[in-house]
Design a protein around this motif. Structure first.
Motif, PDB file in Angstrom:
ATOM      1  N   PHE A   1      64.774  23.499  38.597  1.00 28.74           N
ATOM      2  CA  PHE A   1      63.997  24.454  39.378  1.00 28.74           C
ATOM      3  C   PHE A   1      62.574  23.943  39.585  1.00 28.74           C
ATOM      4  O   PHE A   1      61.990  24.097  40.652  1.00 28.74           O
ATOM      5  N   GLN A   2      62.000  23.348  38.554  1.00 31.24           N
ATOM      6  CA  GLN A   2      60.661  22.763  38.675  1.00 31.24           C
ATOM      7  C   GLN A   2      60.667  21.600  39.665  1.00 31.24           C
ATOM      8  O   GLN A   2      59.730  21.426  40.448  1.00 31.24           O
ATOM      9  N   LEU A   3      61.707  20.783  39.615  1.00 30.57           N
ATOM     10  CA  LEU A   3      61.792  19.652  40.543  1.00 30.57           C
ATOM     11  C   LEU A   3      61.788  20.107  41.996  1.00 30.57           C
ATOM     12  O   LEU A   3      61.185  19.462  42.859  1.00 30.57           O
ATOM     13  N   LEU A   4      62.461  21.219  42.271  1.00 35.45           N
ATOM     14  CA  LEU A   4      62.541  21.716  43.647  1.00 35.45           C
ATOM     15  C   LEU A   4      61.489  22.774  43.964  1.00 35.45           C
ATOM     16  O   LEU A   4      61.368  23.211  45.102  1.00 35.45           O
ATOM     17  N   GLY A   5      60.716  23.182  42.943  1.00 31.94           N
ATOM     18  CA  GLY A   5      59.642  24.131  43.183  1.00 31.94           C
ATOM     19  C   GLY A   5      60.116  25.508  43.582  1.00 31.94           C
ATOM     20  O   GLY A   5      59.501  26.165  44.428  1.00 31.94           O
ATOM     21  N   VAL A   6      61.231  25.955  42.990  1.00 33.13           N
ATOM     22  CA  VAL A   6      61.762  27.279  43.307  1.00 33.13           C
ATOM     23  C   VAL A   6      61.841  28.119  42.035  1.00 33.13           C
ATOM     24  O   VAL A   6      61.840  27.596  40.921  1.00 33.13           O
ATOM     25  N   LEU A   7      61.917  29.423  42.217  1.00 27.62           N
ATOM     26  CA  LEU A   7      62.007  30.332  41.090  1.00 27.62           C
ATOM     27  C   LEU A   7      63.277  30.074  40.291  1.00 27.62           C
ATOM     28  O   LEU A   7      64.345  29.858  40.868  1.00 27.62           O
ATOM     29  N   GLN A   8      63.142  30.130  38.962  1.00 31.44           N
ATOM     30  CA  GLN A   8      64.325  29.989  38.123  1.00 31.44           C
ATOM     31  C   GLN A   8      65.051  31.330  38.058  1.00 31.44           C
ATOM     32  O   GLN A   8      64.778  32.180  37.224  1.00 31.44           O
ATOM     33  N   LYS A   9      65.945  31.515  38.996  1.00 33.89           N
ATOM     34  CA  LYS A   9      66.783  32.702  39.022  1.00 33.89           C
ATOM     35  C   LYS A   9      68.082  32.343  39.717  1.00 33.89           C
ATOM     36  O   LYS A   9      68.177  31.341  40.433  1.00 33.89           O
ATOM     37  N   PHE A  10      69.095  33.164  39.483  1.00 34.85           N
ATOM     38  CA  PHE A  10      70.400  32.867  40.066  1.00 34.85           C
ATOM     39  C   PHE A  10      70.421  33.136  41.562  1.00 34.85           C
ATOM     40  O   PHE A  10      71.010  32.388  42.335  1.00 34.85           O
ATOM     41  N   ASP A  11      69.766  34.209  41.973  1.00 31.77           N
ATOM     42  CA  ASP A  11      69.801  34.626  43.374  1.00 31.77           C
ATOM     43  C   ASP A  11      68.798  33.818  44.190  1.00 31.77           C
ATOM     44  O   ASP A  11      67.721  34.303  44.542  1.00 31.77           O
ATOM     45  N   VAL A  12      69.152  32.568  44.470  1.00 31.51           N
ATOM     46  CA  VAL A  12      68.273  31.712  45.264  1.00 31.51           C
ATOM     47  C   VAL A  12      68.768  31.684  46.705  1.00 31.51           C
ATOM     48  O   VAL A  12      69.966  31.777  46.968  1.00 31.51           O
ATOM     49  N   ASP A  13      67.832  31.588  47.628  1.00 30.95           N
ATOM     50  CA  ASP A  13      68.170  31.522  49.042  1.00 30.95           C
ATOM     51  C   ASP A  13      68.604  30.104  49.382  1.00 30.95           C
ATOM     52  O   ASP A  13      67.858  29.141  49.154  1.00 30.95           O
TER      53      ASP A  13
END
Length: 225
Positions: free
Chosen positions: A62-74
């Motif tokens: 998640f850090q590598l892609l810069g997105v929130l660490q959650k299951f419900d990702v867009d």
């Protein structure tokens, strides 16, 4: 590159070595921060993270892609994040750089691809989140209750039905719809458990085990069509 500084939520606190080029101390990747591929002082690309496992102190996917660490990702946001990183890590950007920098850029690009490959897949993403939060990802890891006997019976009966339906496209299509629906429903329950505040750990684990079996059944049906 603005996307590199997007806020993320992660359980990992990851130490980074000084910059290989200018020896400047690099900022430690802390929970809520995205990984930076470049030195903030001299701009040199840095070696790929030594580990993508948060439980091993590594920079997580998640850090590598810069997105929130959650299951419900867009899905589209995840793809955009991957493409943005691959753009700045593209070999053409480093064609005139040193061999070391070309190697680092290739390694970083590979790490981004690996992260995207895991996070785009609901089952792999769920397993990864469980691991990141200190829960096992296998059916039996010492933390589990025994697998639900009713689930095991359903799986056994489904595999018998698949074997009997071999060559019967109508039956296989029916099973594809049935287990496609089961997978979708299980993904929704997995999302609810993983993204709850706080996470409902046992429920999440049970649903991921169930999802693992249903995905396998679905794959077996698809292989016969």
């Amino acid at each position: 590159f603005p996307a590199m500084t997007r806020t993320v939520t992660s359980s990992a606190t990851s130490a980074t070595s000084p910059c290989w080029s200018c020896d400047a101390e690099r900022v430690t990747v802390r929970p809520g921060e995205a990984y930076d591929f470049f030195c903030a002082s001299c701009g040199a690309i840095q070696p790929a993270p030594s580990s993508s496992s948060p439980t091993a102190g590594g920079v997580d996917y998640f850090q590598l892609l810069g997105v929130l660490q959650k299951f419900d990702v867009d899905a589209s946001s995840l793809e955009d994040a991957m493409k943005a990183r691959q753009k700045v890590l593209h070999p053409d950007k480093f064609s005139t750089k040193s061999e070391k920098e070309r190697l680092y850029s290739a390694d970083q690009a590979s790490a981004v691809n690996e992260a995207y490959g895991v996070l785009r897949d609901p089952l792999k993403r769920a397993q990864y989140i469980l691991q990141a939060r200190g829960w096992g990802v296998t059916e039996r890891d010492g933390r589990d209750r025994p697998v639900d006997p009713e689930l095991l019976m359903e799986v056994m009966e489904a595999r018998e039905a698949i074997s009997e339906a071999s060559g019967d496209l109508d039956r296989l299509r029916s099973m594809l719809r049935e287990y496609g629906k089961k997978v979708s429903d299980c993904i929704e329950r997995t999302r609810d458990a993983l993204d709850a505040e706080p996470m409902v750990g046992e429920k999440a684990k049970d649903e991921v085990v169930r999802l693992t079996y249903f995905v396998r059944i679905l794959d077996e049906v698809k292989s016969l069509m």
